[in-house]
Enzyme design. Structure first.
Site, mmCIF file in Angstrom:
data_model
loop_
_atom_site.group_PDB
_atom_site.id
_atom_site.type_symbol
_atom_site.label_atom_id
_atom_site.label_comp_id
_atom_site.label_asym_id
_atom_site.label_seq_id
_atom_site.Cartn_x
_atom_site.Cartn_y
_atom_site.Cartn_z
ATOM 1 N N GLU A 1 52.178 41.623 35.896
ATOM 2 C CA GLU A 1 51.930 43.001 35.452
ATOM 3 C C GLU A 1 52.570 43.964 36.426
ATOM 4 O O GLU A 1 53.125 44.998 36.060
ATOM 5 C CB GLU A 1 50.427 43.263 35.352
ATOM 6 C CG GLU A 1 50.055 44.624 34.774
ATOM 7 C CD GLU A 1 49.941 45.741 35.815
ATOM 8 O OE1 GLU A 1 49.982 45.446 37.020
ATOM 9 O OE2 GLU A 1 49.829 46.915 35.411
ATOM 10 N N GLU A 2 52.508 43.640 37.687
ATOM 11 C CA GLU A 2 53.003 44.554 38.730
ATOM 12 C C GLU A 2 54.534 44.699 38.697
ATOM 13 O O GLU A 2 55.079 45.609 39.308
ATOM 14 C CB GLU A 2 52.538 44.091 40.117
ATOM 15 C CG GLU A 2 51.036 44.017 40.280
ATOM 16 C CD GLU A 2 50.347 45.372 40.368
ATOM 17 O OE1 GLU A 2 51.000 46.405 40.141
ATOM 18 O OE2 GLU A 2 49.128 45.401 40.642
ATOM 19 N N ASP B 1 41.742 46.735 34.152
ATOM 20 C CA ASP B 1 42.652 46.755 35.289
ATOM 21 C C ASP B 1 42.107 47.770 36.294
ATOM 22 O O ASP B 1 42.173 48.973 36.074
ATOM 23 C CB ASP B 1 44.058 47.167 34.814
ATOM 24 C CG ASP B 1 45.087 47.130 35.943
ATOM 25 O OD1 ASP B 1 46.273 47.389 35.645
ATOM 26 O OD2 ASP B 1 44.713 46.888 37.108
ATOM 27 N N ASP C 1 23.251 40.198 30.377
ATOM 28 C CA ASP C 1 23.651 40.820 31.638
ATOM 29 C C ASP C 1 24.710 39.928 32.297
ATOM 30 O O ASP C 1 24.598 38.695 32.255
ATOM 31 C CB ASP C 1 22.418 40.939 32.559
ATOM 32 C CG ASP C 1 22.815 41.453 33.941
ATOM 33 O OD1 ASP C 1 22.842 40.634 34.894
ATOM 34 O OD2 ASP C 1 23.140 42.639 34.064
ATOM 35 N N ILE C 2 25.730 40.521 32.854
ATOM 36 C CA ILE C 2 26.745 39.750 33.599
ATOM 37 C C ILE C 2 26.344 39.814 35.064
ATOM 38 O O ILE C 2 26.344 40.884 35.658
ATOM 39 C CB ILE C 2 28.152 40.338 33.383
ATOM 40 C CG1 ILE C 2 28.511 40.311 31.897
ATOM 41 C CG2 ILE C 2 29.180 39.574 34.224
ATOM 42 C CD1 ILE C 2 28.513 38.946 31.253
ATOM 43 N N ASP D 1 29.187 44.711 32.781
ATOM 44 C CA ASP D 1 28.217 44.734 31.675
ATOM 45 C C ASP D 1 28.753 45.495 30.470
ATOM 46 O O ASP D 1 28.498 45.131 29.319
ATOM 47 C CB ASP D 1 26.892 45.345 32.146
ATOM 48 C CG ASP D 1 26.137 44.422 33.093
ATOM 49 O OD1 ASP D 1 25.408 44.925 33.966
ATOM 50 O OD2 ASP D 1 26.286 43.189 32.973
ATOM 51 N N HIS E 1 47.338 48.895 46.181
ATOM 52 C CA HIS E 1 48.624 48.247 46.507
ATOM 53 C C HIS E 1 48.831 48.070 48.014
ATOM 54 O O HIS E 1 49.977 48.058 48.491
ATOM 55 C CB HIS E 1 49.795 48.997 45.877
ATOM 56 C CG HIS E 1 49.910 48.767 44.409
ATOM 57 N ND1 HIS E 1 50.959 49.208 43.635
ATOM 58 C CD2 HIS E 1 49.070 48.147 43.545
ATOM 59 C CE1 HIS E 1 50.798 48.864 42.378
ATOM 60 N NE2 HIS E 1 49.629 48.228 42.276
HETATM 61 N N1 DTR Z 1 49.159 50.048 36.709
HETATM 62 C C1 DTR Z 1 47.961 49.550 37.359
HETATM 63 C C2 DTR Z 1 47.116 50.627 37.978
HETATM 64 C C3 DTR Z 1 46.915 51.799 37.129
HETATM 65 C C4 DTR Z 1 47.365 53.040 37.396
HETATM 66 N N2 DTR Z 1 46.939 53.906 36.399
HETATM 67 C C5 DTR Z 1 46.228 53.208 35.519
HETATM 68 C C6 DTR Z 1 45.598 53.600 34.357
HETATM 69 C C7 DTR Z 1 44.939 52.639 33.603
HETATM 70 C C8 DTR Z 1 44.923 51.289 34.027
HETATM 71 C C9 DTR Z 1 45.575 50.902 35.195
HETATM 72 C C10 DTR Z 1 46.214 51.861 35.943
HETATM 73 C C11 DTR Z 1 48.347 48.587 38.432
HETATM 74 O O1 DTR Z 1 48.852 49.001 39.481
HETATM 75 O O2 DTR Z 1 48.120 47.391 38.229
HETATM 76 ZN ZN ZN Z 2 48.706 47.395 40.717
HETATM 77 ZN ZN ZN Z 3 46.420 46.547 38.102
#
Ligand code: DTR
Ligand code: ZN
Ligand code: ZN
Length: 316
Positions: free
Chosen positions: A170-171, A199, A42-43, A305, A286
């Protein structure tokens, strides 16, 4: 989410009663179950939330965000790296430049396992500049961290090699994960047997979405949720929208979990998952309100989990 202690005790008592009633050994359920080297632990939700609190404090102390190229991002990475170093991981910080600012990926290898079969679990660690990014994506980053720490606590020794990753920028467009994949040595791409992406896995009005890219990985996650009686849907808006995309483009089997962003939950989804129809899965997506108050504990617990279950299942 695991069976509670009382539920497990009841199950054991039931087995004992069955043995008494039959006057002998009841067919050991385990003997008919597929042999399992080890079951995922379990986490602890509290541990995952403690990491979220740390990330919130970091953002608060650094201009309210953990964005690429800002002090809050590097402080987030330093926090996670310190926990992993203390737990026995071999960590690597990969540096890159994006939009004129320095970015970093954190890669953590658990010693041992077959280097030709690498199971990866990853999440982006950066937030947008407008907020602390606790759901997006402190949730994924904290769950991946706590799963890595659980591997260490268990001294888990799977057949395959385990690698965990926290991506930068990533953004800005999957910059850190793309940088990592593009710099994999020839042959290393095919050594990655699975990349699992997390994510946004704690959205306040959550859905339970499973990526449908690789069938075996998808089944692994769906089996987990079926086991706890939670229906799932296929993630349809995610193609190309998170860090699994560079791995998929490189031919790596990918999968992952998602609880939703700015899209509104439908009435049908609210009927099966609860929550509020007509409201975004995460109305602080966001935004500056993406704080530790922007988390649904049940969703974070279940997905943490499920993450551990998949790591154990796919690496044994
Ligand atoms: N791109 C991600 C958020 C996001 C939007 N649609 C999906 C689908 C699957 C995973 C992530 C996402 C972000 O804004 O970081
Ligand atoms: Zn994002
Ligand atoms: Zn994200």
């Amino acid at each position: 989410m695991k069976l509670s202690v009382s539920a497990r005790a009841a199950a054991a008592a039931g087995m004992a009663t069955a043995m008494l009633l039959t006057g002998g050994a009841v067919a050991d359920a385990a003997s008919s179950a597929p042999s399992r080297a080890a079951a995922a632990p379990d986490i602890p939700l509290a541990s995952v939330k403690a990491h979220l609190s740390q990330l919130q404090s970091i953002a608060t102390a650094n201009g309210g965000n953990r964005a690429h190229g800002r002090a809050g991002y590097k402080a987030s990475l330093d926090y996670i790296k310190a926990r992993l170093d203390a737990a026995g991981y071999t960590t690597t910080v990969q540096q890159f430049t994006a939009s004129g600012r320095t970015g970093y990926n954190l890669i953590a290898d658990w010693p041992g396992g077959d280097a030709n079969q690498v199971v990866m679990a990853g999440s982006h660690l950066d937030s947008v500049a407008s907020g602390p990014g606790i759901n997006d994506n402190g949730s994924g980053s904290s769950a991946v961290l706590e799963t890595a720490l659980a591997v260490s606590r268990a001294q888990y020794r799977p057949t395959k090699h385990l690698r965990f990753a926290w991506w930068g920028a990533e953004e800005l467009g999957l910059v850190g994960s793309r940088y990592y994949v593009n710099r994999l040595a020839t042959g290393d791409r095919s050594r990655i047997s699975a990349y699992l992406n997390f994510d946004m896995i704690g959205s306040p009005n959550p859905g339970y979405f499973v990526y449908d890219d690789d069938p075996a990985i998808e089944k692994t996650f769906k089996d987990y949720f079926t086991g706890i009686g939670v229906p799932t849907e296929i993630e349809t808006e995610g193609d190309g929208r998170s860090d699994h995309a560079p791995f998929k483009s490189a031919g790596v089997p990918v999968g992952g979990l998602f609880t939703g962003a700015s899209r509104a939950k439908t009435a049908a989804q609210a009927a099966k998952w609860g929550g509020t129809a007509g409201q975004a899965f995460d109305r602080c997506y966001h935004s500056s309100c993406d704080t530790t108050a922007n988390i649904n504990d049940t969703a974070l617990n279940r997905n943490s989990d499920a993450l551990a279950y998949a790591v154990w299942e796919l690496s044994e």
